[in-house]
Scaffold this motif. Structure first.
Motif, PDB file in Angstrom:
ATOM      1  N   LEU A  37     -39.537  14.156  47.023  1.00  0.00           N
ATOM      2  CA  LEU A  37     -40.787  13.576  46.638  1.00  0.00           C
ATOM      3  C   LEU A  37     -40.589  12.351  45.449  1.00  0.00           C
ATOM      4  N   ASP A  38     -40.927  11.326  45.787  1.00  0.00           N
ATOM      5  CA  ASP A  38     -40.961  10.214  44.703  1.00  0.00           C
ATOM      6  C   ASP A  38     -41.994   9.185  44.996  1.00  0.00           C
ATOM      7  N   VAL A  39     -42.096   8.563  44.038  1.00  0.00           N
ATOM      8  CA  VAL A  39     -43.377   7.552  44.092  1.00  0.00           C
ATOM      9  C   VAL A  39     -42.600   6.308  44.464  1.00  0.00           C
ATOM     10  N   ASP A  40     -41.192   6.248  44.445  1.00  0.00           N
ATOM     11  CA  ASP A  40     -40.463   5.017  44.766  1.00  0.00           C
ATOM     12  C   ASP A  40     -40.241   5.097  46.189  1.00  0.00           C
ATOM     13  N   GLY A  41     -40.838   4.629  47.376  1.00  0.00           N
ATOM     14  CA  GLY A  41     -40.727   4.600  48.454  1.00  0.00           C
ATOM     15  C   GLY A  41     -39.588   3.946  49.453  1.00  0.00           C
ATOM     16  N   ASN A  42     -39.152   2.825  48.827  1.00  0.00           N
ATOM     17  CA  ASN A  42     -37.825   2.204  49.448  1.00  0.00           C
ATOM     18  C   ASN A  42     -36.594   2.942  48.806  1.00  0.00           C
ATOM     19  N   SER A  43     -36.711   3.485  47.794  1.00  0.00           N
ATOM     20  CA  SER A  43     -35.330   4.320  47.405  1.00  0.00           C
ATOM     21  C   SER A  43     -35.420   5.633  48.208  1.00  0.00           C
ATOM     22  N   GLY A  44     -36.632   6.219  48.444  1.00  0.00           N
ATOM     23  CA  GLY A  44     -36.968   7.642  49.077  1.00  0.00           C
ATOM     24  C   GLY A  44     -36.569   7.574  50.426  1.00  0.00           C
ATOM     25  N   LYS A  45     -37.037   6.459  51.259  1.00  0.00           N
ATOM     26  CA  LYS A  45     -36.752   6.166  52.708  1.00  0.00           C
ATOM     27  C   LYS A  45     -35.174   6.048  52.746  1.00  0.00           C
ATOM     28  N   ALA A  46     -34.720   5.152  51.961  1.00  0.00           N
ATOM     29  CA  ALA A  46     -33.166   4.754  51.941  1.00  0.00           C
ATOM     30  C   ALA A  46     -32.404   6.123  51.910  1.00  0.00           C
ATOM     31  N   LEU A  47     -32.721   7.003  50.825  1.00  0.00           N
ATOM     32  CA  LEU A  47     -32.071   8.353  50.755  1.00  0.00           C
ATOM     33  C   LEU A  47     -32.288   9.213  51.739  1.00  0.00           C
ATOM     34  N   GLU A  48     -33.537   9.104  52.359  1.00  0.00           N
ATOM     35  CA  GLU A  48     -33.633  10.123  53.586  1.00  0.00           C
ATOM     36  C   GLU A  48     -32.781   9.666  54.606  1.00  0.00           C
ATOM     37  N   LYS A  49     -32.782   8.288  54.927  1.00  0.00           N
ATOM     38  CA  LYS A  49     -31.769   7.939  56.027  1.00  0.00           C
ATOM     39  C   LYS A  49     -30.246   8.402  55.603  1.00  0.00           C
ATOM     40  N   LYS A  50     -29.799   8.182  54.622  1.00  0.00           N
ATOM     41  CA  LYS A  50     -28.360   8.183  54.277  1.00  0.00           C
ATOM     42  C   LYS A  50     -28.078   9.819  54.356  1.00  0.00           C
ATOM     43  N   LEU A  51     -29.133  10.605  53.925  1.00  0.00           N
ATOM     44  CA  LEU A  51     -28.700  12.169  54.008  1.00  0.00           C
ATOM     45  C   LEU A  51     -29.009  12.729  55.377  1.00  0.00           C
ATOM     46  N   ALA A  52     -29.983  12.045  56.144  1.00  0.00           N
ATOM     47  CA  ALA A  52     -30.222  12.346  57.613  1.00  0.00           C
ATOM     48  C   ALA A  52     -28.963  12.238  58.311  1.00  0.00           C
ATOM     49  N   GLU A  53     -28.401  11.063  58.160  1.00  0.00           N
ATOM     50  CA  GLU A  53     -27.152  10.394  58.820  1.00  0.00           C
ATOM     51  C   GLU A  53     -25.941  11.615  58.585  1.00  0.00           C
ATOM     52  N   LYS A  54     -26.071  11.984  57.314  1.00  0.00           N
ATOM     53  CA  LYS A  54     -24.835  12.766  56.879  1.00  0.00           C
ATOM     54  C   LYS A  54     -24.839  14.512  57.109  1.00  0.00           C
ATOM     55  N   TYR A  55     -26.018  14.846  57.048  1.00  0.00           N
ATOM     56  CA  TYR A  55     -26.381  16.189  57.438  1.00  0.00           C
ATOM     57  C   TYR A  55     -27.036  16.484  58.837  1.00  0.00           C
ATOM     58  N   HIS A  56     -28.163  16.163  58.758  1.00  0.00           N
ATOM     59  CA  HIS A  56     -29.278  16.255  59.967  1.00  0.00           C
ATOM     60  C   HIS A  56     -30.534  15.652  59.914  1.00  0.00           C
ATOM     61  N   THR A  57     -31.132  15.036  60.865  1.00  0.00           N
ATOM     62  CA  THR A  57     -32.385  14.792  60.463  1.00  0.00           C
ATOM     63  C   THR A  57     -33.354  15.655  60.338  1.00  0.00           C
ATOM     64  N   ASP A  58     -33.139  16.760  60.838  1.00  0.00           N
ATOM     65  CA  ASP A  58     -34.387  18.135  60.487  1.00  0.00           C
ATOM     66  C   ASP A  58     -34.029  18.627  59.115  1.00  0.00           C
ATOM     67  N   LYS A  59     -33.240  18.315  58.591  1.00  0.00           N
ATOM     68  CA  LYS A  59     -32.751  18.918  57.183  1.00  0.00           C
ATOM     69  C   LYS A  59     -33.292  18.120  55.938  1.00  0.00           C
ATOM     70  N   VAL A  60     -33.785  16.950  56.103  1.00  0.00           N
ATOM     71  CA  VAL A  60     -34.429  16.246  54.914  1.00  0.00           C
ATOM     72  C   VAL A  60     -35.495  15.352  55.294  1.00  0.00           C
ATOM     73  N   ARG A  61     -36.494  15.343  54.385  1.00  0.00           N
ATOM     74  CA  ARG A  61     -37.654  14.663  54.510  1.00  0.00           C
ATOM     75  C   ARG A  61     -38.071  14.089  53.265  1.00  0.00           C
ATOM     76  N   PHE A  62     -38.388  12.620  53.408  1.00  0.00           N
ATOM     77  CA  PHE A  62     -38.902  11.887  52.134  1.00  0.00           C
ATOM     78  C   PHE A  62     -40.605  11.872  52.235  1.00  0.00           C
ATOM     79  N   MET A  63     -40.957  12.226  51.218  1.00  0.00           N
ATOM     80  CA  MET A  63     -42.427  12.273  51.086  1.00  0.00           C
ATOM     81  C   MET A  63     -43.059  11.512  49.999  1.00  0.00           C
ATOM     82  N   LYS A  64     -43.487  10.257  50.154  1.00  0.00           N
ATOM     83  CA  LYS A  64     -44.132   9.478  48.616  1.00  0.00           C
ATOM     84  C   LYS A  64     -44.902  10.301  48.098  1.00  0.00           C
ATOM     85  N   CYS A  65     -44.820  10.435  46.859  1.00  0.00           N
ATOM     86  CA  CYS A  65     -45.909  11.357  46.070  1.00  0.00           C
ATOM     87  C   CYS A  65     -45.922  10.903  44.558  1.00  0.00           C
ATOM     88  N   ASP A  66     -46.625  10.876  44.022  1.00  0.00           N
ATOM     89  CA  ASP A  66     -47.164  10.509  42.749  1.00  0.00           C
ATOM     90  C   ASP A  66     -47.449  11.835  42.068  1.00  0.00           C
TER      91      ASP A  66
END
Length: 266
Positions: A37-66
């Motif tokens: 969860l993060d208010v910073d959408g750009n960083s959150g999406k980039a991290l989600e992509k990075k971690l999904a590639e490293k571990y697995h798509t089903d293991k990580v999800r970014f949710m934009k949240c204030d």
């Protein structure tokens, strides 16, 4: 000994800094899923992509949240709950160090932590049908050091987190809920927050780097690794200092409160 294998995790403020490093470290430990969860959408999406590639798509999800907006925080909890039926761990990491906007700082650093903690407690507590779990709330070394030289409000919010988290995790209450709470007090860590520390007093802000001594300074990876050690070994209500090394300082904190209380309750 507590394990992270197959756990379902929510981390607030997870798009950058310690939160991002902790998400990576927990995935390395074999968790089932991490909601970032993060208010910073750009960083959150980039991290989600990075971690999904490293571990697995089903293991990580970014949710934009204030986190200061309860409806957004609840939506993130509900989405995770609907997917898995339970949540094992909530890490309340989101925070800012800007006393110039003290109302927002208090909302992010403390009010949102309380809201998220109580939401997690409601879902996890065994006496209300839950399966138990762990709440990790991020405080700071500022909560332990009296009279912070620049960010007085920031230090107060972190001290409030320490008091709240320690109290709600004590044995008398934990025995009912089986929801463990841990307070993480991080020392100076290489994050953007250090360069953005702002006082309500312009002179203090201008002289901040002369006043503040960030020595030693730890990496976000060291902070995350320390948090994992605390998770695996910490008792409910325990307080941990992570600053280039990992220390359970619960006894020191308890003793400090005993000294302050004196004979009030005698």
């Amino acid at each position: 000994m507590f394990e992270l294998i197959d756990k379902v995790i929510i981390i607030t403020g997870g798009g950058n800094g310690i939160g991002a490093a902790l998400a990576n470290q927990m995935l390395e430990e074999g968790v089932k899923f991490v909601a970032i969860l993060d208010v910073d959408g750009n960083s959150g999406k980039a991290l989600e992509k990075k971690l999904a590639e490293k571990y697995h798509t089903d293991k990580v999800r970014f949710m934009k949240c204030d986190v200061t907006k309860e409806e957004e925080l609840n939506a993130a909890f509900d989405e995770t709950l609907q997917r898995f039926g339970y949540i094992d761990v909530v890490v309340n990491n989101a925070g800012i160090a800007n006393d110039a906007i003290h109302r927002k700082e208090i909302e992010i650093n403390f009010s949102a932590v309380v809201t998220s903690s109580l939401k997690a407690l409601e879902l996890m507590r065994q006496d209300k049908g839950g399966i138990g779990g762990t709440i990790v709330n991020v405080s700071s070394v500022s909560a332990l050091a009296l009279l912070s030289p620049t960010v007085f409000v920031y230090g107060a919010t972190k001290a409030a987190i320490l008091h709240f988290t320690s109290s709600i995790g004590k044995e008398a209450y934990y025995a009912r809920t089986k929801v463990r709470t841990i307070t993480m007090c991080f020392g100076a860590t290489e994050t953007d927050m250090i360069s953005r520390v702002t006082s309500f007093d312009e002179t203090l802000t201008q002289n901040m780097h002369k006043i503040m001594k960030y020595d030693p300074i730890q990496t976000v990876e060291q902070a995350a690794q320390g948090a994992v050690v605390a998770f695996k070994t910490g008792k409910s209500g325990s307080v941990w200092l992570v600053w280039c090394k990992v220390e359970d300082i619960t006894d020191r904190v308890d003793k400090a409160y005993e000294i302050m209380a004196g004979d009030i309750f005698d």
